[in-house]
Design a protein around this motif. Structure first.
Motif, mmCIF file in Angstrom:
data_model
loop_
_atom_site.group_PDB
_atom_site.id
_atom_site.type_symbol
_atom_site.label_atom_id
_atom_site.label_comp_id
_atom_site.label_asym_id
_atom_site.label_seq_id
_atom_site.Cartn_x
_atom_site.Cartn_y
_atom_site.Cartn_z
ATOM 1 N N VAL A 1 3.943 -2.827 0.252
ATOM 2 C CA VAL A 1 2.985 -3.773 0.841
ATOM 3 C C VAL A 1 1.756 -3.900 -0.056
ATOM 4 O O VAL A 1 1.207 -4.993 -0.219
ATOM 5 C CB VAL A 1 2.618 -3.343 2.273
ATOM 6 C CG1 VAL A 1 1.466 -4.166 2.814
ATOM 7 C CG2 VAL A 1 3.832 -3.469 3.184
ATOM 8 N N LEU A 2 1.342 -2.815 -0.673
ATOM 9 C CA LEU A 2 0.221 -2.874 -1.615
ATOM 10 C C LEU A 2 0.560 -3.776 -2.802
ATOM 11 O O LEU A 2 -0.290 -4.539 -3.270
ATOM 12 C CB LEU A 2 -0.137 -1.464 -2.095
ATOM 13 C CG LEU A 2 -1.335 -1.354 -3.028
ATOM 14 C CD1 LEU A 2 -2.601 -1.786 -2.308
ATOM 15 C CD2 LEU A 2 -1.480 0.071 -3.524
ATOM 16 N N LEU A 3 1.802 -3.718 -3.274
ATOM 17 C CA LEU A 3 2.225 -4.598 -4.366
ATOM 18 C C LEU A 3 2.188 -6.067 -3.957
ATOM 19 O O LEU A 3 2.004 -6.946 -4.793
ATOM 20 C CB LEU A 3 3.632 -4.247 -4.833
ATOM 21 C CG LEU A 3 3.770 -3.025 -5.708
ATOM 22 C CD1 LEU A 3 5.228 -2.784 -6.048
ATOM 23 C CD2 LEU A 3 2.950 -3.148 -6.963
ATOM 24 N N LEU A 4 2.373 -6.319 -2.677
ATOM 25 C CA LEU A 4 2.289 -7.693 -2.181
ATOM 26 C C LEU A 4 0.871 -8.229 -2.318
ATOM 27 O O LEU A 4 0.663 -9.409 -2.589
ATOM 28 C CB LEU A 4 2.737 -7.743 -0.716
ATOM 29 C CG LEU A 4 2.745 -9.096 -0.028
ATOM 30 C CD1 LEU A 4 3.726 -10.036 -0.707
ATOM 31 C CD2 LEU A 4 3.089 -8.932 1.430
ATOM 32 N N LEU A 5 -0.106 -7.351 -2.177
ATOM 33 C CA LEU A 5 -1.507 -7.755 -2.243
ATOM 34 C C LEU A 5 -2.050 -7.817 -3.663
ATOM 35 O O LEU A 5 -3.041 -8.493 -3.917
ATOM 36 C CB LEU A 5 -2.360 -6.788 -1.411
ATOM 37 C CG LEU A 5 -1.964 -6.654 0.059
ATOM 38 C CD1 LEU A 5 -2.787 -5.573 0.715
ATOM 39 C CD2 LEU A 5 -2.081 -7.974 0.782
ATOM 40 N N VAL A 6 -1.406 -7.112 -4.592
ATOM 41 C CA VAL A 6 -1.863 -7.066 -5.985
ATOM 42 C C VAL A 6 -1.228 -8.218 -6.759
ATOM 43 O O VAL A 6 -0.036 -8.485 -6.599
ATOM 44 C CB VAL A 6 -1.465 -5.717 -6.633
ATOM 45 C CG1 VAL A 6 -1.765 -5.699 -8.112
ATOM 46 C CG2 VAL A 6 -2.160 -4.583 -5.932
ATOM 47 N N PRO A 7 -1.985 -8.913 -7.584
ATOM 48 C CA PRO A 7 -1.377 -9.972 -8.397
ATOM 49 C C PRO A 7 -0.244 -9.406 -9.269
ATOM 50 O O PRO A 7 -0.372 -8.332 -9.847
ATOM 51 C CB PRO A 7 -2.527 -10.473 -9.273
ATOM 52 C CG PRO A 7 -3.771 -10.020 -8.585
ATOM 53 C CD PRO A 7 -3.419 -8.794 -7.809
ATOM 54 N N ALA A 8 0.844 -10.138 -9.357
ATOM 55 C CA ALA A 8 2.047 -9.660 -10.045
ATOM 56 C C ALA A 8 1.996 -9.938 -11.542
ATOM 57 O O ALA A 8 2.823 -10.639 -12.089
ATOM 58 C CB ALA A 8 3.278 -10.298 -9.428
ATOM 59 N N SER A 9 1.023 -9.395 -12.222
ATOM 60 C CA SER A 9 0.973 -9.555 -13.674
ATOM 61 C C SER A 9 0.913 -8.184 -14.322
ATOM 62 O O SER A 9 0.375 -7.242 -13.765
ATOM 63 C CB SER A 9 -0.252 -10.377 -14.074
ATOM 64 O OG SER A 9 -1.428 -9.693 -13.712
ATOM 65 N N GLY A 10 1.497 -8.079 -15.471
ATOM 66 C CA GLY A 10 1.448 -6.817 -16.196
ATOM 67 C C GLY A 10 2.692 -5.992 -15.980
ATOM 68 O O GLY A 10 3.435 -6.167 -15.035
ATOM 69 N N GLY A 11 2.910 -5.063 -16.899
ATOM 70 C CA GLY A 11 4.085 -4.221 -16.854
ATOM 71 C C GLY A 11 4.027 -3.128 -15.818
ATOM 72 O O GLY A 11 5.044 -2.582 -15.428
ATOM 73 N N THR A 12 2.819 -2.795 -15.345
ATOM 74 C CA THR A 12 2.696 -1.723 -14.361
ATOM 75 C C THR A 12 3.380 -2.086 -13.056
ATOM 76 O O THR A 12 4.079 -1.263 -12.468
ATOM 77 C CB THR A 12 1.206 -1.418 -14.096
ATOM 78 O OG1 THR A 12 0.577 -1.149 -15.346
ATOM 79 C CG2 THR A 12 1.053 -0.234 -13.188
ATOM 80 N N VAL A 13 3.198 -3.308 -12.598
ATOM 81 C CA VAL A 13 3.809 -3.744 -11.349
ATOM 82 C C VAL A 13 5.327 -3.706 -11.468
ATOM 83 O O VAL A 13 6.015 -3.273 -10.546
ATOM 84 C CB VAL A 13 3.306 -5.153 -10.964
ATOM 85 C CG1 VAL A 13 4.053 -5.688 -9.768
ATOM 86 C CG2 VAL A 13 1.816 -5.129 -10.691
ATOM 87 N N GLU A 14 5.851 -4.123 -12.606
ATOM 88 C CA GLU A 14 7.297 -4.110 -12.809
ATOM 89 C C GLU A 14 7.831 -2.677 -12.811
ATOM 90 O O GLU A 14 8.871 -2.395 -12.226
ATOM 91 C CB GLU A 14 7.647 -4.815 -14.111
ATOM 92 C CG GLU A 14 7.292 -6.286 -14.090
ATOM 93 C CD GLU A 14 7.314 -6.922 -15.455
ATOM 94 O OE1 GLU A 14 7.644 -6.228 -16.439
ATOM 95 O OE2 GLU A 14 7.001 -8.112 -15.534
ATOM 96 N N ALA A 15 7.102 -1.776 -13.445
ATOM 97 C CA ALA A 15 7.521 -0.364 -13.469
ATOM 98 C C ALA A 15 7.485 0.232 -12.073
ATOM 99 O O ALA A 15 8.385 0.984 -11.687
ATOM 100 C CB ALA A 15 6.626 0.426 -14.410
ATOM 101 N N VAL A 16 6.474 -0.110 -11.301
ATOM 102 C CA VAL A 16 6.378 0.405 -9.925
ATOM 103 C C VAL A 16 7.525 -0.133 -9.089
ATOM 104 O O VAL A 16 8.098 0.597 -8.275
ATOM 105 C CB VAL A 16 5.003 0.061 -9.309
ATOM 106 C CG1 VAL A 16 4.971 0.376 -7.830
ATOM 107 C CG2 VAL A 16 3.899 0.809 -10.032
ATOM 108 N N ARG A 17 7.909 -1.382 -9.283
ATOM 109 C CA ARG A 17 9.041 -1.944 -8.538
ATOM 110 C C ARG A 17 10.338 -1.191 -8.858
ATOM 111 O O ARG A 17 11.142 -0.938 -7.973
ATOM 112 C CB ARG A 17 9.215 -3.422 -8.865
ATOM 113 C CG ARG A 17 8.191 -4.279 -8.211
ATOM 114 C CD ARG A 17 8.848 -5.352 -7.356
ATOM 115 N NE ARG A 17 7.825 -6.114 -6.695
ATOM 116 C CZ ARG A 17 7.531 -5.985 -5.404
ATOM 117 N NH1 ARG A 17 8.188 -5.154 -4.663
ATOM 118 N NH2 ARG A 17 6.587 -6.697 -4.864
ATOM 119 N N VAL A 18 10.532 -0.829 -10.115
ATOM 120 C CA VAL A 18 11.727 -0.068 -10.498
ATOM 121 C C VAL A 18 11.683 1.319 -9.855
ATOM 122 O O VAL A 18 12.694 1.800 -9.328
ATOM 123 C CB VAL A 18 11.860 0.022 -12.034
ATOM 124 C CG1 VAL A 18 12.950 0.988 -12.430
ATOM 125 C CG2 VAL A 18 12.124 -1.351 -12.624
#
Length: 166
Positions: free
Chosen positions: A30-47
């Motif tokens: 849910v926190l990722l939903l609130l954070v803009p989806a840019s950058g490699g950190t978000v992708e790594a967290v999704r994995v």
């Protein structure tokens, strides 16, 4: 008698640890939903979230084999929800990994005899990955998040009432 209480205590600890893992996954998602989806950190967290979610089923089955069979049954019943969560969560960044995972999942669904084309159309909106696939992945992903949160809240209330004798 002491062994029984030790086993009961470790069961409570193991059950709460599994529930805590699921809760942490949901909160971070849910926190990722609130954070803009840019950058490699978000992708790594999704994995990382996908891997952690995939591990919940074998953990629940292991708890069921070691302590109470209800955990194993719950883990096996949750496997389809976990699969939807993992695949849809990996699709959300819509990067090369997302395309690869989506393409492999689409091919696997199309390989299912008799119902594969219907499954692919329901899951991905057709036989190829498109913008519609991404919208469906977003809907499915957060529908699973909401459903698991609601079920977890219901189990928590039921266990609290059972423990207090209400």
């Amino acid at each position: 008698m002491q062994w029984s209480s030790e086993r009961s205590g470790s069961l409570r600890w193991a059950g709460r640890s599994l529930a805590g893992l699921v809760g942490a996954i949901l909160c971070l998602d849910v926190l990722l939903l609130l954070v803009p989806a840019s950058g490699g950190t978000v992708e790594a967290v999704r994995v990382i979230l996908a891997v952690a979610a995939a591990l919940t089923v074998p953990l629940a089955v292991g708890l069921g084999l070691a302590y109470r069979p209800i955990y194993a049954i719950g883990g096996l019943l949750a496997a389809p929800l976990v699969a939807v969560y993992v695949v849809s969560g990996l699709l959300l960044p819509w990067n090369q990994l997302a395309f690869y995972a989506g393409q492999r999942t689409l091919e696997a669904l199309l390989a299912v005899p008799a119902v594969g084309d219907r499954l692919a159309a329901a899951a991905f909106g057709g036989f190829t990955l498109s913008q519609r696939s991404l919208r469906l992945a977003f809907r499915y992903h957060y529908a699973v998040v909401g459903l698991v949160a609601a079920l977890g809240g219901g189990v928590y209330v039921a266990e609290t009432r059972r423990a207090t004798g209400e």
